[in-house]
Design a protein around this motif. Structure first.
Motif, PDB file in Angstrom:
ATOM      1  N   ARG A  99       0.843  -1.189   0.000  1.00  0.00           N
ATOM      2  CA  ARG A  99       0.000   0.000   0.000  1.00  0.00           C
ATOM      3  C   ARG A  99       0.888   1.251   0.000  1.00  0.00           C
ATOM      4  NH1 ARG A  99      -5.056  -1.967   2.182  1.00  0.00           N
ATOM      5  NH2 ARG A  99      -5.476  -3.734   0.798  1.00  0.00           N
ATOM      6  N   LEU A 100       0.592   2.177  -0.901  1.00  0.00           N
ATOM      7  CA  LEU A 100       1.335   3.432  -0.973  1.00  0.00           C
ATOM      8  C   LEU A 100       0.546   4.498  -0.222  1.00  0.00           C
ATOM      9  CD1 LEU A 100       2.470   3.315  -4.720  1.00  0.00           C
ATOM     10  CD2 LEU A 100       3.810   2.745  -2.683  1.00  0.00           C
ATOM     11  N   THR A 101       0.936   4.748   1.015  1.00  0.00           N
ATOM     12  CA  THR A 101       0.230   5.706   1.866  1.00  0.00           C
ATOM     13  C   THR A 101       0.685   7.127   1.562  1.00  0.00           C
ATOM     14  OG1 THR A 101       0.070   4.068   3.634  1.00  0.00           O
ATOM     15  CG2 THR A 101      -0.243   6.375   4.248  1.00  0.00           C
ATOM     16  N   ASN A 102      -0.289   8.011   1.390  1.00  0.00           N
ATOM     17  CA  ASN A 102       0.010   9.443   1.260  1.00  0.00           C
ATOM     18  C   ASN A 102       0.182  10.002   2.669  1.00  0.00           C
ATOM     19  OD1 ASN A 102       0.300  12.070   0.366  1.00  0.00           O
ATOM     20  ND2 ASN A 102      -1.902  12.415   0.149  1.00  0.00           N
ATOM     21  N   ILE A 103       1.420  10.035   3.153  1.00  0.00           N
ATOM     22  CA  ILE A 103       1.697  10.388   4.541  1.00  0.00           C
ATOM     23  C   ILE A 103       1.450  11.874   4.785  1.00  0.00           C
ATOM     24  CG2 ILE A 103       3.469  10.441   6.342  1.00  0.00           C
ATOM     25  CD1 ILE A 103       4.791   8.059   4.925  1.00  0.00           C
ATOM     26  N   THR A 104       0.593  12.158   5.769  1.00  0.00           N
ATOM     27  CA  THR A 104       0.262  13.541   6.120  1.00  0.00           C
ATOM     28  C   THR A 104      -0.256  13.587   7.544  1.00  0.00           C
ATOM     29  OG1 THR A 104      -1.237  15.384   5.668  1.00  0.00           O
ATOM     30  CG2 THR A 104      -1.993  13.207   5.029  1.00  0.00           C
ATOM     31  N   ASP A 105       0.073  14.639   8.274  1.00  0.00           N
ATOM     32  CA  ASP A 105      -0.427  14.784   9.631  1.00  0.00           C
ATOM     33  C   ASP A 105      -1.881  15.232   9.666  1.00  0.00           C
ATOM     34  OD1 ASP A 105       1.848  13.986  11.006  1.00  0.00           O
ATOM     35  OD2 ASP A 105       2.723  15.989  11.025  1.00  0.00           O
ATOM     36  N   GLU A 106      -2.371  15.811   8.587  1.00  0.00           N
ATOM     37  CA  GLU A 106      -3.725  16.359   8.583  1.00  0.00           C
ATOM     38  C   GLU A 106      -4.804  15.283   8.518  1.00  0.00           C
ATOM     39  OE1 GLU A 106      -1.262  17.564   6.765  1.00  0.00           O
ATOM     40  OE2 GLU A 106      -1.006  19.522   7.731  1.00  0.00           O
ATOM     41  N   ASN A 107      -4.472  14.113   8.001  1.00  0.00           N
ATOM     42  CA  ASN A 107      -5.464  13.049   7.831  1.00  0.00           C
ATOM     43  C   ASN A 107      -5.148  11.834   8.691  1.00  0.00           C
ATOM     44  OD1 ASN A 107      -6.860  14.516   5.818  1.00  0.00           O
ATOM     45  ND2 ASN A 107      -5.439  13.783   4.247  1.00  0.00           N
ATOM     46  N   ILE A 108      -6.203  11.178   9.132  1.00  0.00           N
ATOM     47  CA  ILE A 108      -6.068   9.903   9.836  1.00  0.00           C
ATOM     48  C   ILE A 108      -6.567   8.821   8.899  1.00  0.00           C
ATOM     49  CG2 ILE A 108      -6.845   8.530  11.802  1.00  0.00           C
ATOM     50  CD1 ILE A 108      -7.208  11.175  13.315  1.00  0.00           C
TER      51      ILE A 108
END
Length: 218
Positions: free
Chosen positions: A57-66
């Motif tokens: 899985r290619l996760t779009n890493i961001t602090d704004e989303n859970i």
């Protein structure tokens, strides 16, 4: 690609199924019975292989989303009193995994693990209202710079007999990374701050490491 937690079970199942196929071929003269046993062995092997699959899985890493920590169906979205760690009200989002779902647990946010605890318990069906408090489970809290503390809980179900949790206290973790595994049917609860905006609906199917379950603008 298969999860490392399944290697021993996959190997053992393959040996047993191969033995069934060979023994049936040489020792069962009745054609339909021999074929039934061989097909049953093949189906068992296929089921075990699909259960332990671990798709990349290619996760779009961001602090704004859970993001969703697991694959499955959203079965609970409600405000509850979380009494183990926060001891206050939170929004609970629960995702139920059937035996055909991918059972890898992934970190819903990046941050530092503040709390990680295993609880022995019962094996009620995973959707039972008391499963979150009475079943075998692990509770993990990750401190994220944007949200503060986010708690997720791996919960064993009627078929799940082992929860694997890789989170250790004071360990840095990355959103979408492998956090563990629950064997044979289960559920994961996520407890979020009350001002979090929920992005999923009841009965919606989600993919772990990809789909956003909640966000916050500031």
């Amino acid at each position: 690609m298969f999860h490392k937690e399944g290697f021993k079970i996959i190997t053992g199942t393959f040996i047993i199924c191969a033995a069934i196929v060979l023994l049936a071929e040489f020792y069962i003269p009745v054609y339909w019975l021999r074929l039934l046993l061989q097909i049953s062995a093949l189906i068992l092997l296929i089921l075990i292989l699909q259960f332990f699959r671990n798709p990349k899985r290619l996760t779009n890493i961001t602090d704004e989303n859970i993001i969703a920590p697991v694959d499955g169906k959203v079965v609970v979205i409600e405000e509850v009193f979380e009494k183990e760690y926060f001891k206050d009200k939170r929004i609970q989002v629960s995702i139920f995994m059937s035996p055909v779902n991918v059972h890898v647990t992934r970190y819903p946010v990046s941050g530092m693990v503040k709390f990680s605890k295993y609880h022995p318990g019962k094996y009620l069906v995973a959707w039972h209202p008391k499963a979150s408090e009475e079943n075998e489970r692990t509770t993990v809290v990750v401190n994220n710079p944007f949200y503060g503390d986010i708690l997720y809980r791996q919960i064993a179900g009627a078929l799940a007999k082992r929860i694997v949790n890789y989170a250790k206290e004071n360990m840095p973790v990355i959103q979408g990374a492998d956090a563990g595994f629950i064997k044979f049917g289960s559920r994961v609860d996520v407890f979020l701050p009350l001002d979090t905006e929920i992005k999923v609906k009841l009965h919606q199917k989600v993919k772990g490491g990809i789909d956003i379950i909640a966000s916050k603008n500031d």
